[in-house]
Design an enzyme around this catalytic site. Structure first.
Site, PDB file in Angstrom:
ATOM      1  N   THR A   1      -1.880   0.982 -10.686  1.00  0.00           N
ATOM      2  CA  THR A   1      -3.067   0.369 -10.086  1.00  0.00           C
ATOM      3  C   THR A   1      -3.778   1.331  -9.146  1.00  0.00           C
ATOM      4  OG1 THR A   1      -3.899  -1.624  -9.023  1.00  0.00           O
ATOM      5  CG2 THR A   1      -1.879  -0.671  -8.093  1.00  0.00           C
TER       6      THR A   1
ATOM      7  N   ARG B   1       0.269   3.782  -3.062  1.00  0.00           N
ATOM      8  CA  ARG B   1      -0.370   5.062  -2.726  1.00  0.00           C
ATOM      9  C   ARG B   1       0.647   6.190  -2.619  1.00  0.00           C
ATOM     10  NH1 ARG B   1      -5.814   3.784   0.595  1.00  0.00           N
ATOM     11  NH2 ARG B   1      -5.775   1.522   0.434  1.00  0.00           N
TER      12      ARG B   1
ATOM     13  N   GLU C   1     -13.017   0.529  -9.200  1.00  0.00           N
ATOM     14  CA  GLU C   1     -12.641  -0.373 -10.294  1.00  0.00           C
ATOM     15  C   GLU C   1     -13.619  -0.397 -11.473  1.00  0.00           C
ATOM     16  OE1 GLU C   1     -12.282  -1.090  -7.071  1.00  0.00           O
ATOM     17  OE2 GLU C   1     -10.108  -1.291  -6.918  1.00  0.00           O
TER      18      GLU C   1
ATOM     19  N   GLU D   1       0.839  -1.210   0.000  1.00  0.00           N
ATOM     20  CA  GLU D   1       0.000   0.000   0.000  1.00  0.00           C
ATOM     21  C   GLU D   1       0.869   1.254   0.000  1.00  0.00           C
ATOM     22  OE1 GLU D   1      -3.186  -0.009  -0.366  1.00  0.00           O
ATOM     23  OE2 GLU D   1      -3.943  -1.938   0.367  1.00  0.00           O
TER      24      GLU D   1
ATOM     25  N   ASP E   1      -5.096  -9.323  -8.319  1.00  0.00           N
ATOM     26  CA  ASP E   1      -5.355  -8.278  -9.332  1.00  0.00           C
ATOM     27  C   ASP E   1      -4.157  -7.536  -9.936  1.00  0.00           C
ATOM     28  OD1 ASP E   1      -5.044  -6.975  -6.858  1.00  0.00           O
ATOM     29  OD2 ASP E   1      -7.017  -6.064  -6.832  1.00  0.00           O
TER      30      ASP E   1
END
Ligand SMILES: *[C@@H]1O[C@H](CO)[C@@H](O)[C@H](O)[C@H]1NC(C)=O
Ligand SMILES: *[C@@H]1O[C@H](CO)[C@@H](O)[C@H](O)[C@H]1NC(C)=O
Ligand SMILES: *[C@@H]1O[C@H](CO)[C@@H](O)[C@H](O)[C@H]1NC(C)=O
Ligand SMILES: *[C@@H]1O[C@H](CO)[C@@H](O)[C@H](O)[C@H]1NC(C)=O
Length: 551
Positions: free
Chosen positions: A535, A167, A449, A163, A302
């Site tokens: 992503t 991010r 998404e 993360e 994913d």
């Protein structure tokens, strides 16, 4: 991208319900096995000479439609973009006025929340959205705070390495890409250098969690060294670009080392790994082995798949191993994951090549967008057609609800299954009859998404029906999720706010949900021919050709 997945572990329980009805494959095999791929190909250029005609063709293709067609006029689109921007500012202003610099604001109490080490997840993740929307005063205010961040102080929390990368590192790199301001590249490098400690393991596969003060790694559960495919395999884009921008190959090498280790596992040798390209989700950092779990293009899997093709594109079609792995994975996706439902729509489930689970979580709905991008890059019309169908089913999970918002996860019945199957409740059966699927977890948490895939399908096909779809979802968000302090999740997409709210407004709302909505109505900005989105929806430029060396 996916966030906290612990609630998704029910997958193991509901597995195998519809075993008898796995549809026959109609996919053509695309690629040879990659399980024997030479690891010397880390820098990708071997094999390039023999395919250079192919690469030249890829380079000459345009991803974005040259003509946006349909009913929506430019003027209407730009007033919709303005409406989205106004909606973004509603949440941004509440954050900036009440909790500026915090990771998140609680949109109900207006209190700050420390969820990502206190480095200001919302403001860093949202930087490029501020820039794209032309909010330069706000952007500069964040810049001042970013310059002072100390990434060796974790705010009393362990850092979740994945993360933190998608991010924070991704957000800082794209702020640099758009503004050319060196402070962002400097901070991105500083943070990546902290994260490099997590890769200091016997295998080179990173720990899931990191104590940034000491460099000590651990797994989220505390003991052991478990991790998962998405979290170990989603450094490729950020670390490739960082190596390009800093001319230091170490980041790219670290990200590719992980892929080397993944490829050392062979089908048949580790639990649940039966088919090349259909990778189990569980992975152990210390042993470098898969630990099991059906392959997923949603939670736990994913962005690993997403980064195979996107890093190939970002590397100017140089990292051939990435293309080969995408081919193999996408081939397995077509045979084992994409599945026609009793309603003839195309859904995505979980599979280990033997057992199938007909549950589609909302994270999986990034896939139509990425598959459309791949189809366009590779000139595969069948892939684009499949992406369009998958996108339609994802949107249907939103549009068939009274809120116009879709569930966290849905269940479907593969075509040929008996709809009276006793594993479903009568409510679920009724939902299948009415909508083609049933809500498995009926919450909506402002996730991006489905909107992301609508963005790609609009940019690639030029069809303005996708702008209508996005507009419907945006109106659903305004109506059902807006509160004085920003936006909240709702517990049931059938009922809206009155069914209960979830007071979470994670940083991806600013980074992804609002950015994609805005860009759907501003089709000339951030072209897919010039940028690749991570992503976390951070656009990276494709302006440095890759020749196998970073210096
Ligand atoms: C991957 O797929 C593309 C498009 O079908 C094809 O041109 C290419 O040769 C494939 N690569 C491999 C390694 O199979
Ligand atoms: C499902 O159940 C209903 C009501 O009991 C019945 O009418 C119908 O024929 C059943 N359908 C199948 C496919 O078994
Ligand atoms: C549904 O998903 C949300 C968000 O991940 C989670 O917080 C909640 O516990 C889940 N609800 C159920 C009933 O599983
Ligand atoms: C390879 O690309 C880099 C820029 O990334 C450049 O500095 C270098 O000169 C190039 N090397 C060759 C052999 O073309």
């Amino acid at each position: 991208m996916y966030v906290d997945f612990s609630h998704l572990l029910y997958f193991c329980i509901v597995g195998n319900l519809f075993l008898d009805s796995i549809p026959l494959s109609h996919a053509k095999p695309l690629a040879q096995s990659v399980s024997t791929y030479p690891t010397s190909a880390v820098f990708g250029l071997d094999g390039l000479a023999s395919t250079s005609g192919f690469v030249q063709q890829c380079k000459s293709r345009k991803v974005q439609s040259s003509r946006f067609h349909g009913l929506l006029r430019t003027r209407d689109a730009s007033s919709r973009a303005e409406d989205v921007k106004k909606g973004f500012l509603h949440a941004w202003n509440a954050y900036q006025q009440n909790t500026f610099g915090a990771d998140e604001i609680d949109p109900m109490t207006l209190e700050p929340k420390t969820t990502r080490n206190g480095w200001g997840a919302t403001m860093v993740d949202g930087l490029d959205t501020l820039w794209i929307m032309g909010l330069h005063d706000q952007f500069d205010a964040v810049k001042e705070k970013v310059a002072k961040l100390n990434f060796r102080k974790g705010g009393g929390q362990l850092a979740k390495v994945f993360e933190t990368n998608i991010r924070y590192v991704g957000g800082l790199i794209s702020a640099y890409e758009l503004s050319n301001d060196d402070v962002f590249l400097k901070k991105a490098k500083e943070l990546a250098d902290v994260l490099m400690d997590a890769f200091d393991t016997p295998t080179g596969v990173p720990w899931q969690m990191l104590e940034v003060e000491t460099g000590k790694g651990s797994s989220e559960g505390g003991s052991g060294s478990s991790n998962n495919l998405a979290e170990i395999g989603s450094y490729q884009m950020e670390f490739f670009r960082l190596s390009q921008l800093t001319k230091d190959p170490k980041y790219h090498q670290a990200a590719q080392k992980v892929i080397d280790v993944i490829l050392k596992n062979k089908p048949g040798e580790v639990p649940s790994y039966n088919v090349d390209g259909l990778y189990p989700t569980g992975f152990d950092t210390m042993s470098g082995k898969f630990t099991g779990g059906k392959a997923s293009w949603g939670a736990l899997g994913d962005s690993f798949y997403e980064y195979l093709i996107k890093t190939w594109y970002l590397s100017d079609f140089g990292l051939k191993r990435n293309l080969d792995m995408w081919n193999t994975s996408f081939d397995a996706f077509q045979k084992h994951i994409a599945t026609k439902g009793v309603d003839d729509r195309m859904y995505m489930g979980l599979s280990d090549g033997k057992d199938f689970t007909s549950i589609q979580d909302t994270f999986t709905c990034f896939a139509p967008g990425t598959i459309a991008l791949a189809g366009k890059l590779l000139d595969q019309k069948d892939s684009l057609d499949l992406a369009i169908k998958l996108g339609e089913a994802c949107y249907n999970t939103f549009s068939s609800m009274p809120t116009n918002l879709g569930a966290e996860s849905i269940g479907f019945l593969p075509k040929g299954s008996n709809p009276n199957y006793s594993g479903l409740s009568s409510t679920e059966r009724d939902q299948v009859k009415k909508h083609g699927f049933y809500n498995e977890n009926a919450s909506y948490l402002l996730r991006p998404e489905v909107i992301e895939s609508i963005f790609y399908l609009h940019r690639i096909t030029g069809d303005s029906k996708y702008q209508e779809w996005a507009w419907n979802i945006w109106n659903g968000i305004k109506k059902n999720c807006k509160v004085d302090g920003g936006y909240v999740g709702i517990k049931n997409v059938q009922g809206g706010k009155s069914s209960g709210i979830i007071p979470n407004q994670e940083s991806f709302v600013f980074a992804e949900t609002f950015k994609y909505l805005y860009l759907i109505f501003s089709p000339s900005e951030i072209s897919l021919d010039d940028y690749v989105f991570t992503t976390e929806a951070h656009p990276f430029k494709r302006n440095i050709p890759f020749n196998g060396s970073f210096s």
